[in-house]
Structure formats: C-alpha cells, structure tokens
Design a protein around this motif. Structure first.
Motif, short mmCIF file in Angstrom:
data_model
loop_
_atom_site.label_atom_id
_atom_site.label_comp_id
_atom_site.label_asym_id
_atom_site.label_seq_id
_atom_site.Cartn_x
_atom_site.Cartn_y
_atom_site.Cartn_z
N GLY A 6 0.73 -1.32 -0.19
CA GLY A 6 0.24 -0.55 0.04
C GLY A 6 0.41 1.21 -0.45
N SER A 7 -0.27 2.59 0.28
CA SER A 7 0.47 3.51 0.37
C SER A 7 0.43 4.38 1.35
CB SER A 7 0.72 4.42 -0.80
OG SER A 7 -0.72 4.58 -1.61
N CYS A 8 0.72 5.82 2.03
CA CYS A 8 0.18 6.50 2.64
C CYS A 8 -1.53 7.41 2.81
CB CYS A 8 1.16 7.58 3.08
SG CYS A 8 2.17 7.80 3.87
N ALA A 9 -1.47 7.54 0.97
CA ALA A 9 -3.17 8.21 0.59
C ALA A 9 -3.54 6.53 -0.12
CB ALA A 9 -2.38 9.21 -0.21
N ALA A 10 -4.50 6.50 0.77
CA ALA A 10 -5.49 5.21 0.23
C ALA A 10 -5.61 5.58 -0.89
CB ALA A 10 -6.69 5.20 0.31
N ILE A 104 3.67 -5.61 9.06
CA ILE A 104 3.35 -4.92 7.85
C ILE A 104 3.28 -3.62 7.71
CG2 ILE A 104 1.68 -5.19 5.82
CD1 ILE A 104 0.86 -8.68 6.71
N ILE A 105 3.95 -3.03 6.66
CA ILE A 105 3.68 -1.70 6.72
C ILE A 105 2.60 -1.45 5.13
CG2 ILE A 105 4.87 0.19 6.26
CD1 ILE A 105 7.74 -0.70 6.87
N ALA A 106 1.28 -1.03 5.87
CA ALA A 106 0.52 -0.80 4.80
C ALA A 106 -0.37 -0.24 6.19
CB ALA A 106 0.40 -2.85 4.38
N ASP A 107 -1.63 0.60 4.69
CA ASP A 107 -2.74 1.44 4.83
C ASP A 107 -4.12 0.14 5.52
OD1 ASP A 107 -4.90 3.15 4.84
OD2 ASP A 107 -3.32 4.70 3.48
N MET A 108 -4.34 0.34 5.84
CA MET A 108 -5.65 -0.33 6.29
C MET A 108 -6.74 0.48 5.31
SD MET A 108 -7.69 1.05 9.84
CE MET A 108 -5.97 1.12 10.50
N ARG A 109 -7.20 1.05 4.61
CA ARG A 109 -7.86 2.04 3.77
C ARG A 109 -8.20 0.89 2.66
NH1 ARG A 109 -6.47 8.20 3.49
NH2 ARG A 109 -4.32 6.91 3.84
N GLY A 110 -8.91 -0.27 2.30
CA GLY A 110 -8.39 -0.84 0.84
C GLY A 110 -7.77 -2.49 1.21
N LEU A 111 -7.09 -2.30 2.50
CA LEU A 111 -6.59 -3.77 2.59
C LEU A 111 -6.53 -5.19 2.01
CD1 LEU A 111 -3.23 -4.44 4.11
CD2 LEU A 111 -4.57 -4.69 5.82
N ASP A 112 -6.12 -5.93 1.57
CA ASP A 112 -6.51 -7.48 0.80
C ASP A 112 -5.63 -7.82 1.29
OD1 ASP A 112 -7.16 -9.52 0.51
OD2 ASP A 112 -8.13 -8.17 -1.86
N MET A 137 -14.15 0.73 5.36
CA MET A 137 -13.67 -0.49 6.25
C MET A 137 -14.70 -2.03 6.05
SD MET A 137 -10.60 0.48 6.70
CE MET A 137 -10.23 -1.04 7.51
N PHE A 138 -16.00 -2.11 6.44
CA PHE A 138 -16.29 -2.62 6.08
C PHE A 138 -16.21 -4.51 5.94
CE2 PHE A 138 -19.76 0.48 8.01
CZ PHE A 138 -19.36 0.53 8.41
N ASP A 139 -16.20 -2.93 4.06
CA ASP A 139 -15.72 -4.83 3.31
C ASP A 139 -14.10 -4.68 3.63
OD1 ASP A 139 -17.84 -4.80 1.70
OD2 ASP A 139 -17.28 -3.39 0.55
N VAL A 140 -13.63 -4.28 4.68
CA VAL A 140 -11.85 -5.04 4.54
C VAL A 140 -12.26 -6.18 5.72
CG1 VAL A 140 -10.03 -3.85 5.81
CG2 VAL A 140 -10.46 -3.07 4.36
N TYR A 141 -13.37 -6.08 6.56
CA TYR A 141 -14.06 -6.14 8.16
C TYR A 141 -13.83 -7.73 7.21
CZ TYR A 141 -13.14 -1.98 10.45
OH TYR A 141 -13.03 -0.82 11.19
N ALA A 142 -14.77 -7.69 6.21
CA ALA A 142 -14.97 -9.47 6.09
C ALA A 142 -14.73 -9.60 5.08
CB ALA A 142 -16.55 -8.84 5.56
N ARG A 143 -13.64 -9.65 4.12
CA ARG A 143 -12.67 -10.13 3.69
C ARG A 143 -11.21 -11.05 4.14
NH1 ARG A 143 -10.36 -5.16 1.20
NH2 ARG A 143 -12.47 -5.00 -0.08
N HIS A 144 -11.32 -10.08 5.65
CA HIS A 144 -10.26 -10.68 6.49
C HIS A 144 -10.52 -11.42 7.88
CE1 HIS A 144 -8.16 -7.46 4.32
NE2 HIS A 144 -7.27 -8.51 4.48
N LEU A 145 -12.03 -12.26 7.86
CA LEU A 145 -12.38 -12.83 8.36
C LEU A 145 -13.08 -14.34 8.12
CD1 LEU A 145 -13.68 -10.32 11.60
CD2 LEU A 145 -11.99 -12.12 11.56
N LYS A 146 -12.83 -15.03 8.62
CA LYS A 146 -13.35 -16.22 8.53
C LYS A 146 -15.29 -16.41 9.10
CE LYS A 146 -9.12 -18.55 8.83
NZ LYS A 146 -8.24 -19.86 9.50
#
Length: 219
Positions: A6-10, A104-112, A137-146
């Motif tokens: 990722g990068s600083c600006a999402a 991991i160094i990453a921006d949580m926005r849009g994280l996959d 962030m709701f999509d980020v939560y959903a894609r990273h949880l079983k």
C-alpha cells in the motif's frame, strides 16, 4: 517478519488529515510508545474477544502501533498476530519486540492480504480515518475474517471529524454515527454481540464486538 504494502494515501491522491496522522506517528513513534499506557485496562474487552478466537488462532491487528500492550497480551494468550500499521517507525518496534510474528507496513484503507483470520481487532486506530474511509472498512473487515470470526474495534458515536492535539501537534479523529456502524456491519454479514458507549471501565472507549455470520446481504 516484515513486509510492506500500500501507500500513505489510500487512493494515491493528495494526502488528507488521516495521512497526516500516519506521518505524525511515524515521526514520533518513540514518543507515542512512551505515552501508551501499559496498565491493560482494555483486558476485559480483550478477554471477551478471545472467547471467540480458537487457542493458537490467527488474529489480524489493524493499526497495531508498537504492539504494546494489546498485541503483547494476545500473544501471551497463545494467539499468532499479523499486525498492520502505516507508520514504519511503529512497525519497527513490533519487529524488535515480537520477531516471531508477521508485521506489515500498509494502509488499512482498501487492505487485501488475500487471507482470512479467526479474529480482527482495530483498537483506537480506525477512528483516525475520515468518515468516508471508515465506510470502506466494513468490506476490509469482512474479507479478512473467516465465517464465525470475531471483530472488535473502537469508534466515535456521531458522524463527523475533530482535530485534537497530542504533544503540541494536531491529531485527527473521524467517526460515523452509531446507526451507520450498525448498518455497515449488517450489510457485510456481521452480528453485533456487544456495543458499549463511553465505557467507564475502559477509558471511556466506544467498543464494538461482532461476529461474521455470512457474506453481504443478498449473497
């Protein structure tokens, strides 16, 4: 272990107030670490979270900071941590303290990250994002949880943004409304187990605990 993404600006565009938070925490990582309480007043909530994480389960810590005290406690309880933070200075501290885990160094926005976890915690981190980014962030939560995975995060209670101050520098906080958080969680298949506003036993935090029960509504 360390990796970067990722990068600083999402969106790759002009940095906004939330990006300034990243710069602040990176420049002053040692100061932030020194100021962070180790009293673990969060422990009752962490224990409620861990009830839903299998022994030796995998936890994603979004906005992991320096790993103290939250990640340390989870590690001491036998869980394996993947920590994500956009401030390299804070991630460096995690690597020094807990080299057997994934930082991991990453921006949580849009994280996959391309994988899912038993638990996801975002403690005093997502509230540094602006309201629009928080909706994403709701999509980020959903894609990273079983399915059956547990989510815990802190938030504000009214939509908007405020600029506070820390060590003489501006510090951004954003929020959605309580109803918007509930709707966003429901839309991606979460059941809210607990939601407490201004918890007096947890430093006045607004805490959410939810289980991922399925996909998006209609799927």
């Amino acid at each position: 272990m360390i990796s970067a993404a990722g990068s600083c600006a999402a969106d790759g565009g002009v940095a906004g107030p939330a990006d300034e938070v990243i710069d602040l925490y990176n420049r002053r990582a040692a100061d932030w670490d020194a100021d962070r309480s180790r009293s673990l007043f969060e422990r009752p909530w962490l224990d409620r979270f861990l009830i839903h994480v299998p022994p030796q389960g995998q936890v994603l810590d979004l906005g992991c900071g320096s790993g103290e005290p939250v990640a340390r406690y989870l590690i001491e309880q036998g869980r394996t941590i993947t920590g994500v933070d956009a401030a390299p200075g804070l991630v460096d501290l995690c690597i020094q303290r807990f080299p057997g885990h994934d930082w991991i160094i990453a921006d949580m926005r849009g994280l996959d990250l391309g994988r899912s976890f038993d638990g996801l915690i975002a403690w005093h981190s997502v509230f540094h994002l602006d309201p629009e980014a928080q909706r994403g962030m709701f999509d980020v939560y959903a894609r990273h949880l079983k399915p059956g995975g547990v989510l815990m995060f802190t938030s504000g209670t009214e939509e908007g943004a405020v600029i506070g101050e820390w060590r003489g520098e501006p510090l951004y906080h954003g929020s959605l409304s309580v109803s918007a958080y509930r709707a966003g969680l429901k839309a991606v298949g979460f059941e809210v187990l607990a939601q407490v506003e201004n918890d007096p036993d947890c430093g006045g935090a607004n805490v959410w605990l939810a289980l991922r029960t399925g996909g998006r509504m209609g799927e």
